[in-house]
Design a protein around this motif. Structure first.
Motif, PDB file in Angstrom:
ATOM      1  N   PHE A  39       0.833  -1.209   0.000  1.00  0.00           N
ATOM      2  CA  PHE A  39       0.000   0.000   0.000  1.00  0.00           C
ATOM      3  C   PHE A  39       0.864   1.254   0.000  1.00  0.00           C
ATOM      4  N   ASP A  40       1.963   1.214   0.730  1.00  0.00           N
ATOM      5  CA  ASP A  40       2.847   2.373   0.831  1.00  0.00           C
ATOM      6  C   ASP A  40       3.476   2.734  -0.515  1.00  0.00           C
ATOM      7  N   ALA A  41       3.631   1.739  -1.384  1.00  0.00           N
ATOM      8  CA  ALA A  41       4.270   1.982  -2.679  1.00  0.00           C
ATOM      9  C   ALA A  41       3.290   2.497  -3.734  1.00  0.00           C
ATOM     10  N   TRP A  42       2.017   2.496  -3.420  1.00  0.00           N
ATOM     11  CA  TRP A  42       1.016   2.933  -4.399  1.00  0.00           C
ATOM     12  C   TRP A  42       1.038   4.445  -4.585  1.00  0.00           C
ATOM     13  N   PRO A  43       0.563   4.929  -5.748  1.00  0.00           N
ATOM     14  CA  PRO A  43       0.362   6.377  -5.927  1.00  0.00           C
ATOM     15  C   PRO A  43      -0.725   6.882  -4.981  1.00  0.00           C
ATOM     16  N   LEU A  44      -0.698   8.170  -4.723  1.00  0.00           N
ATOM     17  CA  LEU A  44      -1.622   8.760  -3.756  1.00  0.00           C
ATOM     18  C   LEU A  44      -3.078   8.560  -4.168  1.00  0.00           C
ATOM     19  N   ASN A  45      -3.384   8.762  -5.445  1.00  0.00           N
ATOM     20  CA  ASN A  45      -4.768   8.611  -5.903  1.00  0.00           C
ATOM     21  C   ASN A  45      -5.272   7.184  -5.723  1.00  0.00           C
ATOM     22  N   GLN A  46      -4.408   6.221  -5.962  1.00  0.00           N
ATOM     23  CA  GLN A  46      -4.804   4.823  -5.813  1.00  0.00           C
ATOM     24  C   GLN A  46      -5.088   4.503  -4.348  1.00  0.00           C
ATOM     25  N   LYS A  47      -4.287   5.062  -3.452  1.00  0.00           N
ATOM     26  CA  LYS A  47      -4.534   4.860  -2.023  1.00  0.00           C
ATOM     27  C   LYS A  47      -5.897   5.434  -1.623  1.00  0.00           C
ATOM     28  N   CYS A  48      -6.161   6.645  -2.084  1.00  0.00           N
ATOM     29  CA  CYS A  48      -7.434   7.295  -1.741  1.00  0.00           C
ATOM     30  C   CYS A  48      -8.618   6.485  -2.249  1.00  0.00           C
ATOM     31  N   GLU A  49      -8.539   6.047  -3.499  1.00  0.00           N
ATOM     32  CA  GLU A  49      -9.640   5.293  -4.086  1.00  0.00           C
ATOM     33  C   GLU A  49      -9.838   3.966  -3.364  1.00  0.00           C
ATOM     34  N   TYR A  50      -8.756   3.315  -3.012  1.00  0.00           N
ATOM     35  CA  TYR A  50      -8.832   2.021  -2.323  1.00  0.00           C
ATOM     36  C   TYR A  50      -9.545   2.173  -0.980  1.00  0.00           C
ATOM     37  N   LYS A 313     -13.606   7.586  13.148  1.00  0.00           N
ATOM     38  CA  LYS A 313     -13.370   7.277  14.564  1.00  0.00           C
ATOM     39  C   LYS A 313     -13.533   5.793  14.870  1.00  0.00           C
ATOM     40  N   HIS A 314     -14.236   5.066  14.005  1.00  0.00           N
ATOM     41  CA  HIS A 314     -14.529   3.658  14.281  1.00  0.00           C
ATOM     42  C   HIS A 314     -13.836   2.719  13.295  1.00  0.00           C
ATOM     43  N   LEU A 315     -12.750   3.156  12.683  1.00  0.00           N
ATOM     44  CA  LEU A 315     -12.005   2.267  11.795  1.00  0.00           C
ATOM     45  C   LEU A 315     -11.342   1.152  12.597  1.00  0.00           C
ATOM     46  N   GLY A 316     -11.211  -0.005  11.952  1.00  0.00           N
ATOM     47  CA  GLY A 316     -10.503  -1.107  12.578  1.00  0.00           C
ATOM     48  C   GLY A 316      -8.997  -0.914  12.497  1.00  0.00           C
ATOM     49  N   PRO A 317      -8.224  -1.804  13.109  1.00  0.00           N
ATOM     50  CA  PRO A 317      -6.755  -1.654  13.129  1.00  0.00           C
ATOM     51  C   PRO A 317      -6.140  -1.591  11.732  1.00  0.00           C
ATOM     52  N   SER A 318      -6.574  -2.473  10.842  1.00  0.00           N
ATOM     53  CA  SER A 318      -5.977  -2.503   9.499  1.00  0.00           C
ATOM     54  C   SER A 318      -6.289  -1.224   8.728  1.00  0.00           C
ATOM     55  N   ALA A 319      -7.557  -0.815   8.745  1.00  0.00           N
ATOM     56  CA  ALA A 319      -7.947   0.396   8.021  1.00  0.00           C
ATOM     57  C   ALA A 319      -7.291   1.630   8.630  1.00  0.00           C
ATOM     58  N   SER A 320      -7.158   1.661   9.954  1.00  0.00           N
ATOM     59  CA  SER A 320      -6.510   2.805  10.611  1.00  0.00           C
ATOM     60  C   SER A 320      -5.049   2.918  10.188  1.00  0.00           C
ATOM     61  N   THR A 321      -4.384   1.775  10.074  1.00  0.00           N
ATOM     62  CA  THR A 321      -2.981   1.782   9.647  1.00  0.00           C
ATOM     63  C   THR A 321      -2.845   2.319   8.229  1.00  0.00           C
ATOM     64  N   LEU A 322      -3.750   1.889   7.350  1.00  0.00           N
ATOM     65  CA  LEU A 322      -3.693   2.358   5.965  1.00  0.00           C
ATOM     66  C   LEU A 322      -4.011   3.847   5.871  1.00  0.00           C
ATOM     67  N   LEU A 323      -4.977   4.305   6.662  1.00  0.00           N
ATOM     68  CA  LEU A 323      -5.325   5.723   6.632  1.00  0.00           C
ATOM     69  C   LEU A 323      -4.165   6.577   7.143  1.00  0.00           C
ATOM     70  N   PHE A 324      -3.510   6.132   8.192  1.00  0.00           N
ATOM     71  CA  PHE A 324      -2.364   6.877   8.722  1.00  0.00           C
ATOM     72  C   PHE A 324      -1.233   6.914   7.693  1.00  0.00           C
ATOM     73  N   ASN A 325      -1.064   5.819   6.964  1.00  0.00           N
ATOM     74  CA  ASN A 325      -0.067   5.783   5.891  1.00  0.00           C
ATOM     75  C   ASN A 325      -0.407   6.814   4.820  1.00  0.00           C
ATOM     76  N   LEU A 326      -1.699   6.926   4.496  1.00  0.00           N
ATOM     77  CA  LEU A 326      -2.135   7.896   3.491  1.00  0.00           C
ATOM     78  C   LEU A 326      -1.895   9.324   3.974  1.00  0.00           C
ATOM     79  N   ILE A 327      -2.174   9.591   5.236  1.00  0.00           N
ATOM     80  CA  ILE A 327      -1.998  10.933   5.781  1.00  0.00           C
ATOM     81  C   ILE A 327      -0.527  11.348   5.756  1.00  0.00           C
ATOM     82  N   CYS A 328       0.352  10.403   5.991  1.00  0.00           N
ATOM     83  CA  CYS A 328       1.788  10.706   6.051  1.00  0.00           C
ATOM     84  C   CYS A 328       2.453  10.659   4.681  1.00  0.00           C
ATOM     85  N   ALA A 329       1.683  10.337   3.645  1.00  0.00           N
ATOM     86  CA  ALA A 329       2.287  10.198   2.312  1.00  0.00           C
ATOM     87  C   ALA A 329       2.805  11.538   1.806  1.00  0.00           C
TER      88      ALA A 329
END
Length: 329
Positions: A39-50, A313-329
């Protein structure tokens, strides 16, 4: 598709239970099985869409909601509206022939009567959109002529026509949407240059409120006058506001020329280190991000994405990790 949408989904946050939020988080994590390194290697738009697609999918399947109508329907040009009607008609005819293909025994004179009117309109469509239907399409004048292969060939022709017309419709809808957006942008840019008050009202989504002066009384000691002419009233109002409070001094030409009172107010604070800005552009830490999410208010409009603060606020652990990755991209 967006232009033709007549309804939208509204989630009932007031009635969502803890169990439903837990189910939402669990379902979302199941929909996000991707490795964070990939997920970290994806382009920003692909992360958002996913993330967007999976959050909405999880919400639709687990959270209570209601469907409401949209009050605003964009006005389409006549040619686009005609194209929409043609596509709906073609889909209707294809559905009828598809039914006959599945059950040929249901053929009757009733279908023949309907086909006689369909045939005329279909040929009109072929002529109207001849640049779209490049390959010649010859329809049987009588429906009974298509019974040889249980309407299979006729159905194939109609489905091809439907597919081509749908492609044209999607293209024209995108062009109309783009032109509508561009027209609004051009109008706002023009207002910014030529009518700043209209620009401000549009940007703030407010209507103009004004006081109409249809008469002005000039209380002169020797020559009192009542003005009723719009031009004279405008001129008198301008002169009044220009001269009522005379300017007794010229404004300073630079910050250094400000009076001591204001120069002291704008001087850097001695007890504040300039180094506080050094980390301003650093990515947030996980604790900072979690604190920001938890402090967001509820019951706010989610916008076009349909993702609300409550969902984040109610994301699970996996989704929260991906969202934080997107925010820090």
């Amino acid at each position: 598709r967006q232009l033709g949408r007549n309804t939208r989904r509204v989630f009932k946050y007031d009635s969502i239970s803890t169990e439903q939020w837990t189910a939402f988080a669990d379902n979302l994590d199941k929909l996000c099985p991707i490795d964070p390194l990939i997920f970290d290697a994806w382009p920003l738009n692909q992360k958002c869409e996913y993330l967007h697609s999976r959050i909405i999918k999880a919400a639709n399947s687990t959270l209570p909601s209601v469907t409401v109508g949209n009050t605003y329907v964009p006005k389409k040009p006549k040619d686009l509206e005609s194209l929409c009607q043609s596509y709906r008609f073609l889909s209707k005819v294809a559905k009828t022939i598809r039914s006959l293909h599945k059950t040929p025994i249901s053929y009757s004179i009733h279908y023949e009567t309907k086909w006689s009117s369909y045939y005329i309109r279909l040929n009109n469509l072929l002529s109207l959109y001849k640049q779209t239907f490049v390959t010649p399409i010859i329809l049987p004048p009588f429906l009974r002529d298509a019974r040889i292969d249980d309407f299979a060939n006729l159905l194939q022709m109609l489905e091809n026509m439907t597919l081509l017309l749908r492609s044209l419709l999607l293209l024209k809808e995108k062009e109309f949407q783009a032109s509508s957006i561009q027209a609004k942008i051009d109008a706002r840019n023009d207002n910014f240059t030529n009518d700043i008050s209209t620009f401000i009202e549009s940007a703030l989504s407010r209507t103009r409120r004004r006081i109409v002066l249809d008469r002005v009384f000039i209380d002169h000691p020797t020559h009192p006058t009542l003005l009723t002419s719009p031009d004279a009233i405008d001129q008198e109002v301008i002169e009044h506001f220009q001269n009522f409070v005379p300017i007794t001094s010229t404004p300073p030409s630079s910050i250094q020329d400000l009076p001591e009172r204001w120069s002291n107010a704008y001087a850097p604070l001695a007890d504040v280190s300039p180094a506080i800005f050094d980390s301003l552009m650093d990515p947030p830490t996980l604790d900072e991000w979690s604190s920001t999410i938890s402090s967001m208010p509820n019951d706010k409009a989610p916008g076009p994405s349909m993702i609300s603060y409550e969902m984040l606020k109610h994301l699970g652990p996996s989704a929260s990790t991906l969202l934080f990755n997107l925010i820090c991209a």
